[in-house]
Design a protein around this motif. Sequence first.
Motif, PDB file in Angstrom:
ATOM      1  N   PRO A   1      -1.381   2.876  -3.068  1.00 54.40           N
ATOM      2  CA  PRO A   1      -2.277   3.269  -1.757  1.00 54.40           C
ATOM      3  C   PRO A   1      -3.806   3.105  -2.080  1.00 54.40           C
ATOM      4  CG  PRO A   1      -1.599   5.401  -2.985  1.00 54.40           C
ATOM      5  CD  PRO A   1      -0.730   4.109  -3.543  1.00 54.40           C
TER       6      PRO A   1
ATOM      7  N   SER B   1      -9.090   7.731   0.550  1.00 60.11           N
ATOM      8  CA  SER B   1      -8.678   6.306   1.025  1.00 60.11           C
ATOM      9  C   SER B   1      -8.367   5.812   1.866  1.00 60.11           C
ATOM     10  CB  SER B   1      -7.117   6.102   0.248  1.00 60.11           C
ATOM     11  OG  SER B   1      -6.269   7.246   0.815  1.00 60.11           O
TER      12      SER B   1
ATOM     13  N   LEU C   1      -6.554   0.321  -3.618  1.00 63.33           N
ATOM     14  CA  LEU C   1      -7.159  -0.889  -3.851  1.00 63.33           C
ATOM     15  C   LEU C   1      -8.552  -1.018  -4.502  1.00 63.33           C
ATOM     16  CD1 LEU C   1      -6.481  -3.912  -3.887  1.00 63.33           C
ATOM     17  CD2 LEU C   1      -6.646  -3.795  -1.410  1.00 63.33           C
TER      18      LEU C   1
ATOM     19  N   ARG D   1       0.932  -1.165  -0.053  1.00 57.52           N
ATOM     20  CA  ARG D   1       0.016  -0.094   0.020  1.00 57.52           C
ATOM     21  C   ARG D   1       0.782   1.344  -0.111  1.00 57.52           C
ATOM     22  NH1 ARG D   1      -5.546  -1.486   0.891  1.00 57.52           N
ATOM     23  NH2 ARG D   1      -5.972   0.716   0.211  1.00 57.52           N
TER      24      ARG D   1
ATOM     25  N   SER E   1      -2.350  10.253  -3.275  1.00 57.64           N
ATOM     26  CA  SER E   1      -2.507   8.829  -2.480  1.00 57.64           C
ATOM     27  C   SER E   1      -3.820   8.812  -1.642  1.00 57.64           C
ATOM     28  CB  SER E   1      -1.250   8.727  -1.896  1.00 57.64           C
ATOM     29  OG  SER E   1      -1.060   9.841  -0.811  1.00 57.64           O
TER      30      SER E   1
ATOM     31  N   THR F   1      -6.009   4.040   3.417  1.00 61.57           N
ATOM     32  CA  THR F   1      -4.630   3.969   3.967  1.00 61.57           C
ATOM     33  C   THR F   1      -4.506   5.456   4.607  1.00 61.57           C
ATOM     34  OG1 THR F   1      -3.975   4.796   1.858  1.00 61.57           O
ATOM     35  CG2 THR F   1      -3.802   2.591   2.244  1.00 61.57           C
TER      36      THR F   1
END
Length: 442
Positions: A289, A421, A291, A285, A396, A423
Amino acid sequence: MMPNKLNSNKIPLLLTVVITVITAVTATGDYVRPPPRKTLHFPWDSKLSSQPQQVHISLAGDKHIRVTWTTSDSSSPSLVEYGTSPGEYTYRGHGDTTSYSYLLYNSGTIHHTVIGPLDHNTVYYYRCGGQGPELSFKTPPSELPVTFAVAGDLGQTGWTKSTLDHIDLCEYDLHLLPGDLSYADYIQSRWDTWGNLVQPLASARPWMVTQGNHEKENIPFFKDGFESFNARWKMPYEESGSTSNLYYSFEVAGAHVVMLGSYTDYDENSDQYNWLKADLSSVDREKTPWLLALFHVPWYNSNNAHQGEGDKMMEAMEPLLYAAGVDIVFAGHVHAYERTKRVYNGKSDPCGAVHVTIGDGGNKEGLQSKYKDPSPEWSVFREASFGHGELKLVNSTHAFWSWHRNDDDEPVRSDEVWITSLTSSQCVAKEREEARETFWLP
């Protein structure tokens, strides 16, 4: 006896009520959908037997592109000549061929040639089989931002053409298609006409597809399923460690994308499940970053159509996607559009995925306009109209999603949202941590 007559004094009152109702309906802003459009019909094609047709490209591992085309002449070479200037082909790639028979139909020679290594974010000019016409494609960028066009259940109707025309106006890097491509439905020549219909777009940007129910085309005791799909639309399954063209993954810029099969085994003892677990465990990731996941049958669907069809796959695989922190899931099958909140296990969850149903590309079966009432708490936006989506992974942490309705042949942006995201959100739900420990995901 004379029939009763409407009291003339009541007529103005009745008209007032009718006008009030019409005004109220109009004031809701409900979109009045245009009528269906007919299936496209294609004239006889007089191209030479060695002339490349149905050209499309797809990603084939890091810095490589697979070029696929069909010829009637089996002796035509599987050669791709390419370079960064028009008419100057500095490089050459050689591939292999396949073909198949289906009842009385015999396919042409289907060529698959992988070329590369290629530079990122670069326009290449190429030709197939040692002869024209010259085509060009642009490779995706090496890092964010990157933009995906998304449309499923395309078919080959007047609405399909409208959708493709709108996608062609979008500045995108590759196309994601969550199943139901040609709607050939056993008539194999429809695969050929669809291949030529999408060639202008599919030869210029990578098309990454997964299968739907209309690709199955099996005949019990005589023909296995997905023979046409597998022969014509080879995806990078081997490059991603999969043993089946029906499920695979790829990476582009800052995204890891998982393409799953709704119509092949997915239970905990299946090859697909074990491959998915291994694939998700390998995701870095820091490098990717974002998915994403695609498959055909939606898991979250408030349309009356196809209710419950994705439940078993969801039961088996949703915990894996949740543990890995999948950000966005795209599905088709339902001929309408719907977007959810972040969800997991049937309810809103800040650590779950945003689910988007986008099976509204232009199929011949029409739209499915009846929804459950009231709407589930997890459903944010839903509408039965043809259209396409655009996902821009800006950096990201942030992505911008928009859905564009085909309104009188104009791409009208009807739904949009910024997505953060997982992350970057420091998601710490107890359920997700338990899932990660269960599946030994990093």
